[in-house]
Write a protein that holds these residues in place. Structure first.
Motif, PDB file in Angstrom:
ATOM      1  N   ARG A  66       0.860  -1.187   0.000  1.00  0.00           N
ATOM      2  CA  ARG A  66       0.000   0.000   0.000  1.00  0.00           C
ATOM      3  C   ARG A  66       0.897   1.237   0.000  1.00  0.00           C
ATOM      4  NH1 ARG A  66      -3.714  -0.700   5.051  1.00  0.00           N
ATOM      5  NH2 ARG A  66      -1.715  -1.382   5.879  1.00  0.00           N
ATOM      6  N   ILE A  67       1.095   1.790  -1.179  1.00  0.00           N
ATOM      7  CA  ILE A  67       2.013   2.926  -1.302  1.00  0.00           C
ATOM      8  C   ILE A  67       1.235   4.218  -1.095  1.00  0.00           C
ATOM      9  CG2 ILE A  67       3.639   4.112  -2.796  1.00  0.00           C
ATOM     10  CD1 ILE A  67       4.165   1.486  -4.189  1.00  0.00           C
ATOM     11  N   GLU A  68       1.460   4.853   0.026  1.00  0.00           N
ATOM     12  CA  GLU A  68       0.815   6.116   0.364  1.00  0.00           C
ATOM     13  C   GLU A  68       1.899   7.061   0.863  1.00  0.00           C
ATOM     14  OE1 GLU A  68      -1.985   5.127   3.344  1.00  0.00           O
ATOM     15  OE2 GLU A  68      -3.130   3.742   2.066  1.00  0.00           O
ATOM     16  N   PRO A  69       1.770   8.346   0.541  1.00  0.00           N
ATOM     17  CA  PRO A  69       2.826   9.299   0.930  1.00  0.00           C
ATOM     18  C   PRO A  69       3.143   9.287   2.423  1.00  0.00           C
ATOM     19  CG  PRO A  69       1.333  10.308  -0.620  1.00  0.00           C
ATOM     20  CD  PRO A  69       0.734   8.974  -0.263  1.00  0.00           C
ATOM     21  N   ALA A  70       2.106   9.278   3.260  1.00  0.00           N
ATOM     22  CA  ALA A  70       2.353   9.317   4.712  1.00  0.00           C
ATOM     23  C   ALA A  70       3.137   8.086   5.162  1.00  0.00           C
ATOM     24  CB  ALA A  70       1.045   9.421   5.471  1.00  0.00           C
ATOM     25  N   ARG A  71       2.811   6.955   4.572  1.00  0.00           N
ATOM     26  CA  ARG A  71       3.527   5.725   4.940  1.00  0.00           C
ATOM     27  C   ARG A  71       4.958   5.745   4.404  1.00  0.00           C
ATOM     28  NH1 ARG A  71       0.147   1.897   7.003  1.00  0.00           N
ATOM     29  NH2 ARG A  71      -2.083   2.225   6.686  1.00  0.00           N
ATOM     30  N   VAL A  72       5.136   6.309   3.200  1.00  0.00           N
ATOM     31  CA  VAL A  72       6.495   6.424   2.667  1.00  0.00           C
ATOM     32  C   VAL A  72       7.350   7.294   3.589  1.00  0.00           C
ATOM     33  CG1 VAL A  72       7.881   7.319   0.761  1.00  0.00           C
ATOM     34  CG2 VAL A  72       5.775   6.052   0.277  1.00  0.00           C
ATOM     35  N   ILE A  73       6.775   8.413   4.012  1.00  0.00           N
ATOM     36  CA  ILE A  73       7.498   9.316   4.925  1.00  0.00           C
ATOM     37  C   ILE A  73       7.793   8.612   6.235  1.00  0.00           C
ATOM     38  CG2 ILE A  73       7.295  11.433   6.274  1.00  0.00           C
ATOM     39  CD1 ILE A  73       5.531  12.527   3.964  1.00  0.00           C
ATOM     40  N   GLU A  74       6.781   7.948   6.770  1.00  0.00           N
ATOM     41  CA  GLU A  74       6.967   7.258   8.054  1.00  0.00           C
ATOM     42  C   GLU A  74       8.035   6.183   7.940  1.00  0.00           C
ATOM     43  OE1 GLU A  74       3.893   5.601  11.328  1.00  0.00           O
ATOM     44  OE2 GLU A  74       3.813   4.568   9.395  1.00  0.00           O
ATOM     45  N   PHE A  75       8.013   5.445   6.837  1.00  0.00           N
ATOM     46  CA  PHE A  75       8.957   4.338   6.686  1.00  0.00           C
ATOM     47  C   PHE A  75      10.396   4.843   6.566  1.00  0.00           C
ATOM     48  CE2 PHE A  75      11.012   0.869   4.256  1.00  0.00           C
ATOM     49  CZ  PHE A  75      10.745  -0.182   5.116  1.00  0.00           C
ATOM     50  N   LEU A  76      10.597   5.862   5.740  1.00  0.00           N
ATOM     51  CA  LEU A  76      11.957   6.353   5.500  1.00  0.00           C
ATOM     52  C   LEU A  76      12.471   7.243   6.626  1.00  0.00           C
ATOM     53  CD1 LEU A  76      11.742   7.204   1.697  1.00  0.00           C
ATOM     54  CD2 LEU A  76      12.788   5.206   2.763  1.00  0.00           C
ATOM     55  N   LEU A  77      11.545   7.804   7.376  1.00  0.00           N
ATOM     56  CA  LEU A  77      11.958   8.743   8.427  1.00  0.00           C
ATOM     57  C   LEU A  77      11.995   8.112   9.811  1.00  0.00           C
ATOM     58  CD1 LEU A  77      12.669  11.759   8.707  1.00  0.00           C
ATOM     59  CD2 LEU A  77      10.253  12.216   9.114  1.00  0.00           C
ATOM     60  N   LEU A  78      10.977   7.318  10.149  1.00  0.00           N
ATOM     61  CA  LEU A  78      10.787   6.937  11.543  1.00  0.00           C
ATOM     62  C   LEU A  78      10.851   5.443  11.817  1.00  0.00           C
ATOM     63  CD1 LEU A  78       7.747   9.331  12.218  1.00  0.00           C
ATOM     64  CD2 LEU A  78      10.157   9.772  12.711  1.00  0.00           C
ATOM     65  N   ASN A  79      10.982   4.633  10.800  1.00  0.00           N
ATOM     66  CA  ASN A  79      10.956   3.189  11.044  1.00  0.00           C
ATOM     67  C   ASN A  79      12.163   2.749  11.878  1.00  0.00           C
ATOM     68  OD1 ASN A  79      11.459   0.183  10.330  1.00  0.00           O
ATOM     69  ND2 ASN A  79       9.386   0.582   9.604  1.00  0.00           N
ATOM     70  N   PRO A  80      11.925   2.014  12.972  1.00  0.00           N
ATOM     71  CA  PRO A  80      13.048   1.609  13.835  1.00  0.00           C
ATOM     72  C   PRO A  80      13.750   0.340  13.377  1.00  0.00           C
ATOM     73  CG  PRO A  80      10.981   0.914  14.804  1.00  0.00           C
ATOM     74  CD  PRO A  80      10.618   1.658  13.546  1.00  0.00           C
ATOM     75  N   LEU A  81      13.207  -0.332  12.346  1.00  0.00           N
ATOM     76  CA  LEU A  81      13.752  -1.625  11.932  1.00  0.00           C
ATOM     77  C   LEU A  81      14.504  -1.587  10.608  1.00  0.00           C
ATOM     78  CD1 LEU A  81      10.631  -3.840  12.788  1.00  0.00           C
ATOM     79  CD2 LEU A  81      12.623  -3.343  14.231  1.00  0.00           C
ATOM     80  N   PHE A  82      14.199  -0.623   9.784  1.00  0.00           N
ATOM     81  CA  PHE A  82      14.799  -0.588   8.449  1.00  0.00           C
ATOM     82  C   PHE A  82      16.126   0.191   8.489  1.00  0.00           C
ATOM     83  CE2 PHE A  82      14.897   1.378   4.072  1.00  0.00           C
ATOM     84  CZ  PHE A  82      15.317   0.211   3.456  1.00  0.00           C
TER      85      PHE A  82
END
Length: 341
Positions: A217-233
């Protein structure tokens, strides 16, 4: 550890990471151009990467061709942030600290460097760009992998990790800053936008990890969250800052900020700790409410401050022209062309 040794290892690591980012972004733009098909303006994808006219003194008169732009970004020795320049600087730094790194690391870095000295290097990059940039990127990843597997867990290893993590966090912040307008247009999103958001993830090496985490599910908010705040990636800014904090705390040892005798290196711990805590305790909704660009600008400024404190406290505190040049040249490759479509 001598300041000279720490300085060379720190910057060798940063240049290796920067070369990976530049090579990956050029490769992604090339594929994005192929996906878009023939364009009326064959420079639409590449010319914006050069910035304003005033920043193009290196190119001959007339309109630069896509080949000229690619040459400048990847191979031009006069461009201090080109792929070749980053590898050359990384090798030069490694040469000064061969006793502190493994022979496997030096040989691999030297092999990649020598492979770029061919007289046919431009023809190789143009004839088969996928193979060329894949080979360079894999070569630099190999250097990082050898560092992980062959270095003692001593100060050399810690400065290598610190440089890699800070450079990666800085690069990601710049990529997201340049792509912020694209990521904040959710209300008018089209299928083309989804393709561009996917390209944003690919430019950060995050497309597959994102698909596993969010089930495509590609959504801008999720892209931002994933690249900015994800603790696992490991390519997220938060993960990079936490890794940098772990390395810096091990270098600094016990810290009591504000006590007599506290050195400049401890200021680096405090500055990085405040930034790391900001990422750890912020939700994506708060980022969007504050504004993505101001938030990212703050991160870049703080990373710069941390780097300055690290330099003052642990490295050769001498002017090093070109070292702090931003990787915006590489980061803008994807961002600018996407925003102009």
């Amino acid at each position: 550890m001598l300041c000279r040794v720490a300085d060379d290892i720190f910057w060798m690591s940063r240049y290796v990471e920067r070369a990976i980012a530049v090579g990956r972004l050029i490769d992604v733009v090339w594929h994005f151009e192929l996906d878009a098909g023939e364009q009326d303006d064959d420079g639409a994808f590449w010319l914006p990467l050069l910035g304003t006219e005033g920043s193009r003194p290196y190119l001959r008169g007339g309109k630069p061709t896509p080949r000229d732009v690619r040459h400048y970004l990847a191979l031009a020795p006069e461009n201090g942030s080109s792929l070749v320049s980053c590898i050359r600087k990384a090798r030069a730094a490694a040469q000064g600290v061969r006793e502190s790194i493994s022979s496997e690391m030096w040989e691999q870095l030297n092999t990649v460097y020598l492979s770029l000295n061919s007289a046919r290097i431009m023809a190789e990059a143009e004839d088969d760009p996928y193979a060329f940039y894949r080979r360079i990127r894999d070569g630099m990843w190999f250097v990082q992998g050898l560092a992980d597997s062959t270095l003692l867990r001593n100060e050399s290893w810690l400065f290598f990790c610190l440089g890699r993590s800070l450079e990666r966090a800085d690069s990601l912040a710049r990529i997201l800053t340049l792509q912020a307008p694209l990521l904040q247009e959710a209300a008018t999103a089209s299928q083309d936008d989804v393709v561009r958001w996917l390209a944003v993830l690919r430019s950060c090496g995050a497309a597959e990890a994102y698909s596993h985490y969010y089930a495509l599910r590609i959504e801008p908010a999720r892209v931002i969250e994933f690249l900015l705040l994800n603790p696992l990636f490991p390519q997220s800014i938060r993960f990079c800052l936490e890794s940098a904090m772990t390395a810096l705390e091990a270098i600094a040892g016990p810290v009591t900020v504000g006590m007599p005798g506290v050195g400049k290196g401890d200021l680096a711990v405090r500055a990085l700790g405040l930034l790391e805590a900001r990422l750890r305790h912020t939700a994506v909704d708060e980022v969007l409410e504050e504004g993505l660009e101001p938030f990212l600008d703050d991160i870049q400024q703080r990373v710069r401050t941390v780097s300055e404190h690290v330099t003052a406290g642990y490295l050769r505190d001498e002017p090093q022209p070109g070292r702090l040049v931003a990787v915006a040249r590489a980061a803008m490759i994807m961002a600018t062309q996407q925003q102009q479509q």
